[in-house]
Design a protein around this motif. Structure first.
Motif, PDB file in Angstrom:
ATOM      1  N   ARG A  47     102.769 -52.324  74.961  1.00  0.00           N
ATOM      2  CA  ARG A  47     103.039 -51.851  76.319  1.00  0.00           C
ATOM      3  C   ARG A  47     103.694 -52.993  77.091  1.00  0.00           C
ATOM      4  NH1 ARG A  47      99.972 -47.437  78.133  1.00  0.00           N
ATOM      5  NH2 ARG A  47     101.078 -47.582  80.126  1.00  0.00           N
ATOM      6  N   VAL A  48     104.787 -52.695  77.737  1.00  0.00           N
ATOM      7  CA  VAL A  48     105.545 -53.676  78.496  1.00  0.00           C
ATOM      8  C   VAL A  48     105.558 -53.233  79.955  1.00  0.00           C
ATOM      9  CG1 VAL A  48     107.757 -54.839  78.776  1.00  0.00           C
ATOM     10  CG2 VAL A  48     106.986 -54.158  76.490  1.00  0.00           C
ATOM     11  N   ARG A  49     105.014 -54.073  80.819  1.00  0.00           N
ATOM     12  CA  ARG A  49     104.955 -53.738  82.243  1.00  0.00           C
ATOM     13  C   ARG A  49     105.776 -54.747  83.042  1.00  0.00           C
ATOM     14  NH1 ARG A  49     100.050 -52.076  80.078  1.00  0.00           N
ATOM     15  NH2 ARG A  49      99.440 -49.954  80.667  1.00  0.00           N
ATOM     16  N   GLY A  50     106.585 -54.212  83.930  1.00  0.00           N
ATOM     17  CA  GLY A  50     107.511 -55.024  84.709  1.00  0.00           C
ATOM     18  C   GLY A  50     108.891 -54.404  84.621  1.00  0.00           C
ATOM     19  N   ARG A  51     109.713 -54.643  85.634  1.00  0.00           N
ATOM     20  CA  ARG A  51     111.062 -54.063  85.635  1.00  0.00           C
ATOM     21  C   ARG A  51     111.880 -54.687  84.513  1.00  0.00           C
ATOM     22  NH1 ARG A  51     113.607 -50.708  88.978  1.00  0.00           N
ATOM     23  NH2 ARG A  51     111.768 -50.755  90.341  1.00  0.00           N
ATOM     24  N   LEU A  52     112.398 -53.837  83.630  1.00  0.00           N
ATOM     25  CA  LEU A  52     113.011 -54.288  82.383  1.00  0.00           C
ATOM     26  C   LEU A  52     114.521 -54.038  82.393  1.00  0.00           C
ATOM     27  CD1 LEU A  52     112.332 -55.396  79.519  1.00  0.00           C
ATOM     28  CD2 LEU A  52     112.107 -53.033  78.773  1.00  0.00           C
ATOM     29  N   ASP A  53     115.278 -55.069  82.083  1.00  0.00           N
ATOM     30  CA  ASP A  53     116.723 -54.952  81.949  1.00  0.00           C
ATOM     31  C   ASP A  53     117.044 -54.734  80.466  1.00  0.00           C
ATOM     32  OD1 ASP A  53     119.543 -55.551  83.278  1.00  0.00           O
ATOM     33  OD2 ASP A  53     119.466 -56.607  81.348  1.00  0.00           O
ATOM     34  N   VAL A  54     117.524 -53.563  80.117  1.00  0.00           N
ATOM     35  CA  VAL A  54     117.703 -53.198  78.706  1.00  0.00           C
ATOM     36  C   VAL A  54     118.763 -54.057  78.039  1.00  0.00           C
ATOM     37  CG1 VAL A  54     118.357 -51.333  77.147  1.00  0.00           C
ATOM     38  CG2 VAL A  54     116.895 -50.843  79.110  1.00  0.00           C
ATOM     39  N   GLU A  55     119.848 -54.334  78.750  1.00  0.00           N
ATOM     40  CA  GLU A  55     120.912 -55.137  78.161  1.00  0.00           C
ATOM     41  C   GLU A  55     120.403 -56.532  77.784  1.00  0.00           C
ATOM     42  OE1 GLU A  55     124.723 -55.397  76.694  1.00  0.00           O
ATOM     43  OE2 GLU A  55     123.996 -53.678  77.866  1.00  0.00           O
ATOM     44  N   THR A  56     119.633 -57.123  78.672  1.00  0.00           N
ATOM     45  CA  THR A  56     119.090 -58.456  78.392  1.00  0.00           C
ATOM     46  C   THR A  56     118.066 -58.399  77.257  1.00  0.00           C
ATOM     47  OG1 THR A  56     119.397 -59.062  80.710  1.00  0.00           O
ATOM     48  CG2 THR A  56     117.942 -60.455  79.409  1.00  0.00           C
ATOM     49  N   LEU A  57     117.265 -57.349  77.217  1.00  0.00           N
ATOM     50  CA  LEU A  57     116.312 -57.195  76.118  1.00  0.00           C
ATOM     51  C   LEU A  57     117.038 -57.146  74.787  1.00  0.00           C
ATOM     52  CD1 LEU A  57     113.442 -56.643  75.023  1.00  0.00           C
ATOM     53  CD2 LEU A  57     113.895 -54.203  75.391  1.00  0.00           C
ATOM     54  N   HIS A  58     118.128 -56.409  74.734  1.00  0.00           N
ATOM     55  CA  HIS A  58     118.869 -56.314  73.479  1.00  0.00           C
ATOM     56  C   HIS A  58     119.452 -57.670  73.081  1.00  0.00           C
ATOM     57  CE1 HIS A  58     121.841 -53.799  70.863  1.00  0.00           C
ATOM     58  NE2 HIS A  58     120.862 -54.333  70.164  1.00  0.00           N
ATOM     59  N   ARG A  59     119.949 -58.427  74.046  1.00  0.00           N
ATOM     60  CA  ARG A  59     120.440 -59.777  73.752  1.00  0.00           C
ATOM     61  C   ARG A  59     119.328 -60.641  73.172  1.00  0.00           C
ATOM     62  NH1 ARG A  59     122.881 -62.588  78.769  1.00  0.00           N
ATOM     63  NH2 ARG A  59     123.069 -64.274  77.206  1.00  0.00           N
ATOM     64  N   ALA A  60     118.133 -60.532  73.756  1.00  0.00           N
ATOM     65  CA  ALA A  60     117.002 -61.326  73.266  1.00  0.00           C
ATOM     66  C   ALA A  60     116.635 -60.933  71.842  1.00  0.00           C
ATOM     67  CB  ALA A  60     115.809 -61.150  74.198  1.00  0.00           C
ATOM     68  N   ILE A  61     116.591 -59.639  71.551  1.00  0.00           N
ATOM     69  CA  ILE A  61     116.269 -59.173  70.193  1.00  0.00           C
ATOM     70  C   ILE A  61     117.299 -59.696  69.202  1.00  0.00           C
ATOM     71  CG2 ILE A  61     116.107 -57.122  68.728  1.00  0.00           C
ATOM     72  CD1 ILE A  61     114.963 -55.651  71.198  1.00  0.00           C
ATOM     73  N   ASN A  62     118.577 -59.651  69.572  1.00  0.00           N
ATOM     74  CA  ASN A  62     119.627 -60.139  68.682  1.00  0.00           C
ATOM     75  C   ASN A  62     119.492 -61.636  68.425  1.00  0.00           C
ATOM     76  OD1 ASN A  62     120.944 -57.720  68.184  1.00  0.00           O
ATOM     77  ND2 ASN A  62     122.280 -57.912  69.972  1.00  0.00           N
ATOM     78  N   GLU A  63     119.218 -62.404  69.468  1.00  0.00           N
ATOM     79  CA  GLU A  63     119.075 -63.853  69.281  1.00  0.00           C
ATOM     80  C   GLU A  63     117.908 -64.180  68.359  1.00  0.00           C
ATOM     81  OE1 GLU A  63     119.175 -66.529  72.518  1.00  0.00           O
ATOM     82  OE2 GLU A  63     120.896 -65.572  73.511  1.00  0.00           O
ATOM     83  N   VAL A  64     116.799 -63.487  68.542  1.00  0.00           N
ATOM     84  CA  VAL A  64     115.627 -63.745  67.705  1.00  0.00           C
ATOM     85  C   VAL A  64     115.892 -63.320  66.269  1.00  0.00           C
ATOM     86  CG1 VAL A  64     113.223 -63.108  67.305  1.00  0.00           C
ATOM     87  CG2 VAL A  64     114.000 -63.645  69.624  1.00  0.00           C
ATOM     88  N   ALA A  65     116.513 -62.159  66.076  1.00  0.00           N
ATOM     89  CA  ALA A  65     116.811 -61.685  64.719  1.00  0.00           C
ATOM     90  C   ALA A  65     117.747 -62.643  63.998  1.00  0.00           C
ATOM     91  CB  ALA A  65     117.423 -60.285  64.769  1.00  0.00           C
ATOM     92  N   ALA A  66     118.660 -63.255  64.734  1.00  0.00           N
ATOM     93  CA  ALA A  66     119.650 -64.134  64.110  1.00  0.00           C
ATOM     94  C   ALA A  66     119.041 -65.426  63.589  1.00  0.00           C
ATOM     95  CB  ALA A  66     120.759 -64.452  65.111  1.00  0.00           C
ATOM     96  N   LYS A  67     117.923 -65.863  64.161  1.00  0.00           N
ATOM     97  CA  LYS A  67     117.392 -67.178  63.772  1.00  0.00           C
ATOM     98  C   LYS A  67     116.411 -67.124  62.607  1.00  0.00           C
ATOM     99  CE  LYS A  67     113.282 -67.945  66.654  1.00  0.00           C
ATOM    100  NZ  LYS A  67     112.667 -68.836  67.650  1.00  0.00           N
ATOM    101  N   HIS A  68     116.041 -65.929  62.149  1.00  0.00           N
ATOM    102  CA  HIS A  68     115.079 -65.813  61.051  1.00  0.00           C
ATOM    103  C   HIS A  68     115.803 -65.306  59.799  1.00  0.00           C
ATOM    104  CE1 HIS A  68     111.623 -66.754  63.500  1.00  0.00           C
ATOM    105  NE2 HIS A  68     111.993 -65.859  64.393  1.00  0.00           N
ATOM    106  N   ASP A  69     115.885 -66.150  58.786  1.00  0.00           N
ATOM    107  CA  ASP A  69     116.685 -65.800  57.612  1.00  0.00           C
ATOM    108  C   ASP A  69     116.154 -64.597  56.855  1.00  0.00           C
ATOM    109  OD1 ASP A  69     114.452 -67.260  56.752  1.00  0.00           O
ATOM    110  OD2 ASP A  69     115.495 -68.059  54.996  1.00  0.00           O
ATOM    111  N   SER A  70     114.823 -64.386  56.853  1.00  0.00           N
ATOM    112  CA  SER A  70     114.272 -63.250  56.116  1.00  0.00           C
ATOM    113  C   SER A  70     114.768 -61.916  56.669  1.00  0.00           C
ATOM    114  CB  SER A  70     112.743 -63.269  56.165  1.00  0.00           C
ATOM    115  OG  SER A  70     112.275 -63.076  57.490  1.00  0.00           O
TER     116      SER A  70
END
Length: 455
Positions: A47-70
């Protein structure tokens, strides 16, 4: 939705599989079923509470996915030497859905329904990265974020690392001053470390222990309701249940008084159940461990889970306390000498013989008691809390390669939740429910009267 990646692409490189990934090859049934299919995934929601910016969330997911080789590795298997190949990072999928409007007291149920729907889906192993996300929004400040990772690329511990990194990265992108996360060693370095460590003095001694411990042993299997030769279609239902709050508290208190972990007490009850089901007193129970024994890889995303055969002789045990004492001794010895299952099996070639019988199957046990890293904590704009204590069974969940898997989840509140996932071509729901009912009775009687003769 697609955003550019800020991490430069590494060169394509081949690396050996870890022992966990090699273990999964034992159950390989091709891409349609088994651990390399599109259904062998792990799904966790918050559960995520707080006003959420979807575009920024997607950028964050991409950055995290890029740094883990598995998360960016393809696995090549077959007759030759299997290997994993690290591919250049690519954008992760983020699906955004609007959830039905519901009063606050019903949103927990709706969140669980969303996770159930996601778990019944398929996610191609060929599509990278192995991280996908679904954002279900109740309103502008209340949502459910589900992460989906293929199990050949991650585990339950990894999911906690990923949500922490995503929320922290999101806060940084939104301009908040947040601490830098620890540097994570690549998973392929862990696979290489395993290969190098296999010949160490400690590993050789551990193999000697398992060779003697499992001499003449067979992994305990239970009789199935359907034989494999019947050729029935397979799905993987999940039967969910909850131990009463009173029983949960009594079991945890009993464990503390008896210098045992909750896992040891739950395994002791499971040992009694399996003894009653099979008539055996020499029990070798397959337990799923985190496999996270090396602190230098605690920040690494990848599949570390291990399959540990815990052998306990219940001969002469008349009381539950005696079973717990025997079980504790088994666990202490085994954990101190834990090595990958493939190395253990090499020392006991007949260990899996009964598991291959037409009308038998393994019922593995695991207990989740990982520290939840995002338990209502606010980072930047968002407060995040894991969706725990799921109560509703489902007709088809993520894949169980073969047999059944009983999982206990010890909530931070002290309540114990359970789910029993199984292959429908082997077991019926009524048999699974009967096992859970008897196990609950064993535990209830055992912790209430540990020195009385067991019924």
């Amino acid at each position: 939705m697609t955003t550019s990646l800020s991490t430069s692409a590494p060169p394509t490189t081949h690396h050996p599989l870890s022992f966990t990934q090699q273990f999964l090859r034992l159950f390989d049934q091709g891409d349609g079923q088994g651990p390399f299919s599109a259904r062998y995934n792990i799904v966790v929601g918050w559960r995520v509470r707080g006003r959420l910016d979807v575009e920024t969330l997607h950028r964050a997911i991409n950055e995290v996915a890029a740094k883990h080789d598995s998360l960016n590795a393809t696995i090549t298997r077959g007759d030759g030497v299997a290997h994993q190949t690290i591919q250049p990072p690519s954008p992760a999928r983020l699906l955004v859905v609007d959830l039905p409007r519901a009063a606050q007291e019903y949103r927990g149920r709706k969140a669980e329904e969303l996770l159930t729907e996601i778990e019944s889906g398929s996610y191609s192993l060929q599509e990278l990265p192995h991280l996908r996300a679904v954002l279900g929004r109740f309103d502008d400040e209340d949502a459910v974020l589900a992460l989906i990772v293929h199990h050949t690329a991650g585990d339950g511990w990894s999911m906690q690392l990923l949500i922490r990194d995503i929320v922290t990265c999101y806060a940084r992108l939104r301009g908040h001053d947040v601490p830098e996360q620890p540097v994570a060693r690549p998973y392929h370095e862990y696979a290489a470390w395993q290969q190098e460590n296999a010949g160490s003095k400690a590993a050789v001694a551990a193999r000697g222990y398992w060779r003697e411990k499992l001499r003449g042993a067979r992994m305990l299997s239970v009789r199935t309701d359907h034989a494999r030769s019947e050729g029935l279609g397979k799905v993987c239902p999940v039967y969910r249940f909850t131990l009463t709050k009173e029983l949960s508290e009594e079991a945890l208190a009993f464990a503390k008084r008896n210098r045992s972990s909750p896992f040891m007490v739950l395994l002791a009850a499971y040992n009694v159940l399996l003894q009653r089901l099979t008539g055996a007193t020499d029990l070798v129970v397959p337990a799923i461990t985190s496999g996270r024994g090396q602190p230098e890889f605690h920040e690494t995303v990848g599949p570390f889970f291990n399959f540990l055969p815990l052998r306990t002789d219940l001969t002469g045990c008349e009381t539950f306390r005696q079973v717990v004492d025997r079980t504790r001794g088994t666990c202490v010895e085994a954990y101190a000498r834990e090595i990958p299952f493939l190395q253990i099996a090499a020392e006991s070639p007949e260990l899996m013989a009964e598991a291959a019988l037409d009308d038998r199957a393994l019922c593995a046990l695991q207990v989740w008691q990982f520290a939840t890293v995002m338990e209502g904590e606010r980072i930047g704009d968002l407060a995040v809390e894991e969706v725990r204590g799921r109560l509703f069974s489902q007709p088809n969940g993520t894949d169980i390669p073969d047999g059944a898997l009983l999982t206990f989840d010890i909530d931070p509140s002290g309540e114990i939740y359970g789910n029993f996932a199984y292959n429908s071509n082997l077991f019926t729901e009524s048999s699974i429910m009967s096992m859970v009912a008897e196990l609950s009775g064993i535990l209830r009687y055992g912790v209430a009267a540990p020195d009385s003769p067991m019924e």
